[in-house]
Design a protein around this motif. Structure first.
Motif, mmCIF file in Angstrom:
data_model
loop_
_atom_site.group_PDB
_atom_site.id
_atom_site.type_symbol
_atom_site.label_atom_id
_atom_site.label_comp_id
_atom_site.label_asym_id
_atom_site.label_seq_id
_atom_site.Cartn_x
_atom_site.Cartn_y
_atom_site.Cartn_z
ATOM 1 N N UNK A 103 -12.405 2.823 2.137
ATOM 2 C CA UNK A 103 -11.100 2.839 1.479
ATOM 3 C C UNK A 103 -9.983 2.395 2.416
ATOM 4 N N UNK A 104 -10.084 2.741 3.670
ATOM 5 C CA UNK A 104 -9.027 2.368 4.620
ATOM 6 C C UNK A 104 -8.931 0.852 4.777
ATOM 7 N N UNK A 105 -10.032 0.139 4.542
ATOM 8 C CA UNK A 105 -10.046 -1.309 4.680
ATOM 9 C C UNK A 105 -9.862 -2.036 3.352
ATOM 10 N N UNK A 106 -10.013 -1.307 2.244
ATOM 11 C CA UNK A 106 -10.010 -1.956 0.930
ATOM 12 C C UNK A 106 -8.680 -1.863 0.200
ATOM 13 N N UNK A 107 -7.823 -0.935 0.581
ATOM 14 C CA UNK A 107 -6.639 -0.650 -0.227
ATOM 15 C C UNK A 107 -5.647 -1.806 -0.289
ATOM 16 N N UNK A 108 -5.657 -2.692 0.697
ATOM 17 C CA UNK A 108 -4.674 -3.783 0.724
ATOM 18 C C UNK A 108 -5.139 -5.018 -0.041
ATOM 19 N N UNK A 109 -6.360 -5.005 -0.593
ATOM 20 C CA UNK A 109 -6.916 -6.184 -1.263
ATOM 21 C C UNK A 109 -6.832 -5.999 -2.769
ATOM 22 N N UNK A 110 -6.348 -7.008 -3.481
ATOM 23 C CA UNK A 110 -6.243 -6.935 -4.937
ATOM 24 C C UNK A 110 -6.929 -8.136 -5.579
ATOM 25 N N UNK A 111 -6.880 -8.195 -6.918
ATOM 26 C CA UNK A 111 -7.603 -9.244 -7.634
ATOM 27 C C UNK A 111 -7.095 -10.626 -7.276
ATOM 28 N N UNK A 112 -5.821 -10.776 -7.027
ATOM 29 C CA UNK A 112 -5.277 -12.085 -6.644
ATOM 30 C C UNK A 112 -5.913 -12.581 -5.351
ATOM 31 N N UNK A 113 -6.183 -11.664 -4.431
ATOM 32 C CA UNK A 113 -6.841 -12.042 -3.185
ATOM 33 C C UNK A 113 -8.273 -12.513 -3.429
ATOM 34 N N UNK A 114 -8.898 -11.945 -4.453
ATOM 35 C CA UNK A 114 -10.289 -12.278 -4.768
ATOM 36 C C UNK A 114 -10.396 -13.698 -5.331
ATOM 37 N N UNK A 115 -9.348 -14.148 -6.008
ATOM 38 C CA UNK A 115 -9.343 -15.489 -6.599
ATOM 39 C C UNK A 115 -9.021 -16.513 -5.519
ATOM 40 N N UNK A 116 -9.945 -16.648 -4.586
ATOM 41 C CA UNK A 116 -9.748 -17.535 -3.444
ATOM 42 C C UNK A 116 -10.570 -18.807 -3.659
ATOM 43 N N UNK A 117 -10.330 -19.791 -2.828
ATOM 44 C CA UNK A 117 -11.006 -21.072 -3.041
ATOM 45 C C UNK A 117 -12.442 -21.086 -2.519
ATOM 46 N N UNK A 118 -12.928 -19.953 -2.011
ATOM 47 C CA UNK A 118 -14.314 -19.904 -1.537
ATOM 48 C C UNK A 118 -15.310 -19.876 -2.691
ATOM 49 N N UNK A 119 -14.906 -19.316 -3.813
ATOM 50 C CA UNK A 119 -15.854 -19.047 -4.884
ATOM 51 C C UNK A 119 -15.633 -20.002 -6.055
ATOM 52 N N UNK A 120 -16.693 -20.689 -6.434
ATOM 53 C CA UNK A 120 -16.639 -21.586 -7.582
ATOM 54 C C UNK A 120 -17.889 -21.365 -8.427
ATOM 55 N N UNK A 121 -17.908 -21.977 -9.596
ATOM 56 C CA UNK A 121 -19.094 -21.944 -10.451
ATOM 57 C C UNK A 121 -19.216 -23.305 -11.127
ATOM 58 N N UNK A 122 -20.409 -23.918 -11.045
ATOM 59 C CA UNK A 122 -20.577 -25.209 -11.692
ATOM 60 C C UNK A 122 -21.135 -25.019 -13.097
ATOM 61 N N UNK A 123 -21.211 -26.099 -13.836
ATOM 62 C CA UNK A 123 -21.611 -26.006 -15.241
ATOM 63 C C UNK A 123 -23.032 -25.482 -15.384
ATOM 64 N N UNK A 124 -23.918 -25.870 -14.474
ATOM 65 C CA UNK A 124 -25.295 -25.382 -14.562
ATOM 66 C C UNK A 124 -25.361 -23.882 -14.321
ATOM 67 N N UNK A 125 -24.564 -23.409 -13.380
ATOM 68 C CA UNK A 125 -24.540 -21.967 -13.128
ATOM 69 C C UNK A 125 -23.971 -21.198 -14.314
#
Length: 262
Positions: A103-125
């Motif tokens: 919890x001490x490391x997680x409290x500053x992270x929100x959904x906007x932070x999760x929507x980062x450019x590292x994660x994508x999904x292609x049509x086959x996936x």
């Protein structure tokens, strides 16, 4: 589905076998929750060995088993050697350390932070995700672990199996932020996590308005927020099933699972 007590570490767990349907898993979750009212049950999903590997390294790399500053006077004596703590968590009496470190490391992270450019999904996936929803048992391991986590919210159960180690994937705190967002805004409870998949469930289907909003959030999550086809696919899924499977890795084992399922 048959279950038997497995070897516990920081929380009790069961081994589940002979799984015939996702509903069997859900029925078992309900049964366990009725017996352990102060716990949340977290199920392993795909590729248990890989998931355990990334969970172990996620725990180590983020120092989630760090005991410095904690009162260890009530910790089980088996966690000590020659009067010194062994340096990692092995007993239920130490769960509070993992929870508080997480919890001490997680409290500053929100959904906007999760929507980062590292994660994508292609049509086959996307097509594989649709198949997973249609026949989930074909993509879930034949043996699963059901962890009894002493927390009140489903999202926080991730601290017992903090998956996400590779820098190109979601880390454990981003997985938690995603789960918390779906729990607080859409009523989805986290029920499972694996090497590639993270699973959520509701008691009933979303109404059209919320389903539309969620589909757009998922498209944003995968950096395809302007792609109407992706939004439409996830809209249909959220209006067809009371459960939701997403991938939480940038590269994925989903194609290997697809081959296995076929």
């Amino acid at each position: 589905m048959k279950i038997k007590i497995s070897q516990p570490e920081i929380c009790d767990e069961y081994l589940g076998t002979e799984i015939r349907s996702l509903n069997e898993i859900f029925e078992t979750l309900i049964e366990l929750k009725s017996k352990f009212l102060d716990h949340t049950v977290l199920v392993t999903l795909d590729d248990l060995g890989q998931a355990q590997y990334t969970s172990m390294h996620g725990t180590m790399s983020h120092d989630l088993d760090e005991t410095e500053g904690y009162d260890l006077s009530k910790v089980d004596p088996v966690a000590f050697e020659d009067g010194e703590h062994i340096g990692y968590l092995t007993t239920k009496s130490e769960f509070f350390i993992r929870r508080d470190n997480f919890l001490s490391k997680a409290t500053s992270i929100n959904f906007s932070d999760v929507c980062c450019d590292r994660l994508t999904i292609d049509d086959h996936e996307v097509e594989i995700i649709k198949k997973i929803h249609a026949t989930p048992v074909e993509y879930i391991d034949s043996e699963i672990l059901l962890k009894l986590v002493p927390v009140q919210t489903s999202s926080l159960a991730i601290c017992a199996f903090p998956n996400g180690y590779f820098t190109c994937d979601l880390n454990p705190f981003e997985n938690y932020a995603l789960a918390k967002h779906l729990e607080q805004n859409y009523g989805y409870e986290l029920f499972g996590i694996g090497a590639s998949l993270i699973g959520f469930k509701r008691n009933n289907l979303l109404d059209n308005s919320l389903a539309n909003k969620l589909a757009r959030d998922i498209a944003k999550f995968y950096n395809r927020e302007n792609d109407n086809s992706v939004i439409e696919h996830f809209l249909k899924l959220t209006q067809s099933y009371s459960y939701l499977f997403l991938k939480s890795v940038s590269y994925t084992h989903l194609r290997a699972h697809e081959t296995k399922a076929n």
